[in-house]
Design an enzyme around this catalytic site. Sequence first.
Site, PDB file in Angstrom:
ATOM      1  N   GLU A  43       0.508  -1.407   0.451  1.00  0.00           N
ATOM      2  CA  GLU A  43       0.077  -0.330  -0.080  1.00  0.00           C
ATOM      3  C   GLU A  43       1.035   1.421  -0.038  1.00  0.00           C
ATOM      4  O   GLU A  43       1.832   1.305   0.951  1.00  0.00           O
ATOM      5  CB  GLU A  43      -0.991  -0.189   1.333  1.00  0.00           C
ATOM      6  CG  GLU A  43      -1.560  -0.974   1.423  1.00  0.00           C
ATOM      7  CD  GLU A  43      -2.783  -1.319   0.305  1.00  0.00           C
ATOM      8  OE1 GLU A  43      -2.943   0.193  -0.227  1.00  0.00           O
ATOM      9  OE2 GLU A  43      -3.563  -1.991   0.563  1.00  0.00           O
TER      10      GLU A  43
ATOM     11  N   CYS B 284      -1.514   9.362   2.815  1.00  0.00           N
ATOM     12  CA  CYS B 284      -1.634   8.746   1.656  1.00  0.00           C
ATOM     13  C   CYS B 284      -2.947   8.910  -0.014  1.00  0.00           C
ATOM     14  O   CYS B 284      -2.734   9.553  -0.618  1.00  0.00           O
ATOM     15  CB  CYS B 284      -1.605   7.020   0.989  1.00  0.00           C
ATOM     16  SG  CYS B 284      -3.190   6.448   2.529  1.00  0.00           S
TER      17      CYS B 284
HETATM   18  P1  NAD Z   1       8.738   5.380   4.650  1.00  0.00           P
HETATM   19  O1  NAD Z   1       8.166   4.389   4.154  1.00  0.00           O
HETATM   20  O2  NAD Z   1       9.782   5.475   5.292  1.00  0.00           O
HETATM   21  O3  NAD Z   1       8.101   3.955   6.220  1.00  0.00           O
HETATM   22  C1  NAD Z   1       6.938   2.624   5.912  1.00  0.00           C
HETATM   23  C2  NAD Z   1       7.892   1.729   7.277  1.00  0.00           C
HETATM   24  O4  NAD Z   1       8.552   1.159   6.492  1.00  0.00           O
HETATM   25  C3  NAD Z   1       8.140   2.169   8.578  1.00  0.00           C
HETATM   26  O5  NAD Z   1       8.105   1.178   9.695  1.00  0.00           O
HETATM   27  C4  NAD Z   1       9.688   1.939   8.115  1.00  0.00           C
HETATM   28  O6  NAD Z   1      10.110   1.946   9.501  1.00  0.00           O
HETATM   29  C5  NAD Z   1       9.815   0.817   7.625  1.00  0.00           C
HETATM   30  N1  NAD Z   1      11.038   1.105   6.071  1.00  0.00           N
HETATM   31  C6  NAD Z   1      11.793   1.670   5.540  1.00  0.00           C
HETATM   32  N2  NAD Z   1      12.712   1.277   5.190  1.00  0.00           N
HETATM   33  C7  NAD Z   1      12.452  -0.458   4.887  1.00  0.00           C
HETATM   34  C8  NAD Z   1      13.680  -1.512   4.363  1.00  0.00           C
HETATM   35  N3  NAD Z   1      14.134  -0.990   4.100  1.00  0.00           N
HETATM   36  N4  NAD Z   1      12.962  -2.574   5.398  1.00  0.00           N
HETATM   37  C9  NAD Z   1      11.807  -3.158   5.890  1.00  0.00           C
HETATM   38  N5  NAD Z   1      11.331  -1.862   6.518  1.00  0.00           N
HETATM   39  C10 NAD Z   1      11.573  -0.503   6.209  1.00  0.00           C
HETATM   40  O7  NAD Z   1       6.757   5.892   5.050  1.00  0.00           O
HETATM   41  P2  NAD Z   1       6.484   6.901   6.439  1.00  0.00           P
HETATM   42  O8  NAD Z   1       7.163   8.416   6.118  1.00  0.00           O
HETATM   43  O9  NAD Z   1       6.267   5.902   7.577  1.00  0.00           O
HETATM   44  O10 NAD Z   1       4.858   6.828   5.446  1.00  0.00           O
HETATM   45  C11 NAD Z   1       4.725   8.018   4.250  1.00  0.00           C
HETATM   46  C12 NAD Z   1       4.291   7.524   3.030  1.00  0.00           C
HETATM   47  O11 NAD Z   1       3.165   6.249   2.906  1.00  0.00           O
HETATM   48  C13 NAD Z   1       3.649   7.945   2.350  1.00  0.00           C
HETATM   49  O12 NAD Z   1       4.563   8.071   0.792  1.00  0.00           O
HETATM   50  C14 NAD Z   1       2.313   7.424   2.495  1.00  0.00           C
HETATM   51  O13 NAD Z   1       1.594   7.801   0.980  1.00  0.00           O
HETATM   52  C15 NAD Z   1       2.467   6.247   2.387  1.00  0.00           C
HETATM   53  N6  NAD Z   1       1.325   5.454   2.707  1.00  0.00           N
HETATM   54  C16 NAD Z   1       0.867   4.648   2.261  1.00  0.00           C
HETATM   55  C17 NAD Z   1      -0.796   3.844   2.672  1.00  0.00           C
HETATM   56  C18 NAD Z   1      -1.679   3.404   1.948  1.00  0.00           C
HETATM   57  O14 NAD Z   1      -2.511   2.920   2.509  1.00  0.00           O
HETATM   58  N7  NAD Z   1      -1.709   3.137   0.852  1.00  0.00           N
HETATM   59  C19 NAD Z   1      -1.407   4.623   3.665  1.00  0.00           C
HETATM   60  C20 NAD Z   1      -0.403   5.610   4.614  1.00  0.00           C
HETATM   61  C21 NAD Z   1       0.549   6.080   4.115  1.00  0.00           C
END
Ligand code: NAD
Length: 480
Positions: free
Chosen positions: A228, A263
Amino acid sequence: MSERISRYNPARVRELVGTVPVTGAEQVDAVVHAAAAAQRGWAGIEAVARGALLRAAADAVEAQVETLAELLARESGKPRADCRGELGFALTFLRWVADRAPVVLADAETDDGAGRLLLTRRPYGVVAAITPWNAPVILSLLKIGPALAAGNTIVVKPSPLAPLAIDRVVRLLAGALPADVLHVVHGDAATGAALVGHPLIRKVAFTGGEQAARAVAAAAGTTPTVLELGGNDPVLLLDDADLSPEPMRRLVMASFATSGQVCMAAKRLYVPRARRDEFTDAYLRAAEEVLCLGDPLADGVTMGPVITAEAAARVHALVAAAVARGGSALALGRADAGTDLSGGHFVAPTLLVGLADDDPVVAYEQFGPTVPLLVYDDEDEVVARANADELGLGASVWSVDEQRAFRVAKRLEAGFVFVNTHNRTGMALRAPFGGVKRSGHGREYGDAGIAEYAQLCSVHAPAAFRPGGTGASATAYPTA
Ligand code: NAD
């Protein structure tokens, strides 16, 4: 002593809200083994009885909602009422899944002239859930609920930017469930990678940005994923859209709830050229009524700070660049008189006018409290411009003619199109949510969001080979 993550209040940056321990790779391994050992026993509990346990777990969280809402507000910067709302909605979802999963996942058997066919759904095993900071409770529960209801066990890794409330929620839920079916681990990319890449993980559910998604997908390898990802949601106000205060307030909050860090926030506003001035006036008026920037714990505040100093700097830079390219930033809403805005990562909300579609704030997910207003001349044009984006999460169509709105909605390349609303007010438990194009794959919510956590398996006895059957050639293909 083990390393800890410290979380400071984004509204009062010197205030430490709490800490959680970082889970090292060895501990991740131990947790996944424990979850794997518990999985058969959990799946062996009858589906309706599992649902009853999930309802009891929801009750355990419900009893703590006020404390949890305050904690979530202090670690994430989201207004307290929003945090209360997120917790309540997450529990409503969990209870809905508890009742709905036994129906969605029930065996289906047919026995007819072609033979006897059983369709049965098996859990995957241990699920890894990786979640972002912006709605940590609901986005984790969207994975925990269906995964457990389907007979999997699950390990959740929340974002280190908002780990405190979800840590407590998971512990409250887990305390009402059999040992080891639900775990939480903490850390950044290293903990996430150790979890996702663990050989006993059978399914990965990720919500977050594209960069992390690529790393998660690479670590997952052949393990199935639900991804997502982000969105750059267009809003299409058709020429007959209702611009009265009530829908305009809804539209403003669709962009600025959680300071635009959602998002499925309304991220590009397309307005008919002939109605631009009327729209701008109506929008500014609605924002004045509904947008109040300030401390998330203060009464009446509807918009808090952004999550980090980096996020604030990024949004300020985007707005400055848009103005340097000839756009104007119109100030929106008002500030809470009792809040010291210099003490936190506050970014004043703005409406950007006079930009083209290739401005970075239009072309990419801005993920902050600013939104561009763009004008268009006809319906085909606006549909093409809305679709000219790599992302395809949400979109909305606003019109007093619902038939017309649905016709336009079907032309939009988005996983979820809202009509006369956008963002959280348009969601429904029964409506699957997820992206098309680069916004990811797989669905949350709805029956599809439950079915993600079970594998469909067939058991088939062809009629010809059943006792008393007619028999058939040893090499022929079936005809039905
Ligand atoms: P992010 O991608 O920085 O982090 C998301 C998660 O992934 C965190 O728990 C982070 O620690 C983990 N992570 C990061 N790198 C990783 C790796 N290499 N391996 C495993 N885990 C890893 O996102 P964020 O800043 O927390 O959230 C913002 C983003 O999320 C925006 O782009 C937003 O649009 C998206 N988002 C999407 C939805 C949806 O339902 N489609 C909902 C909310 C947020």
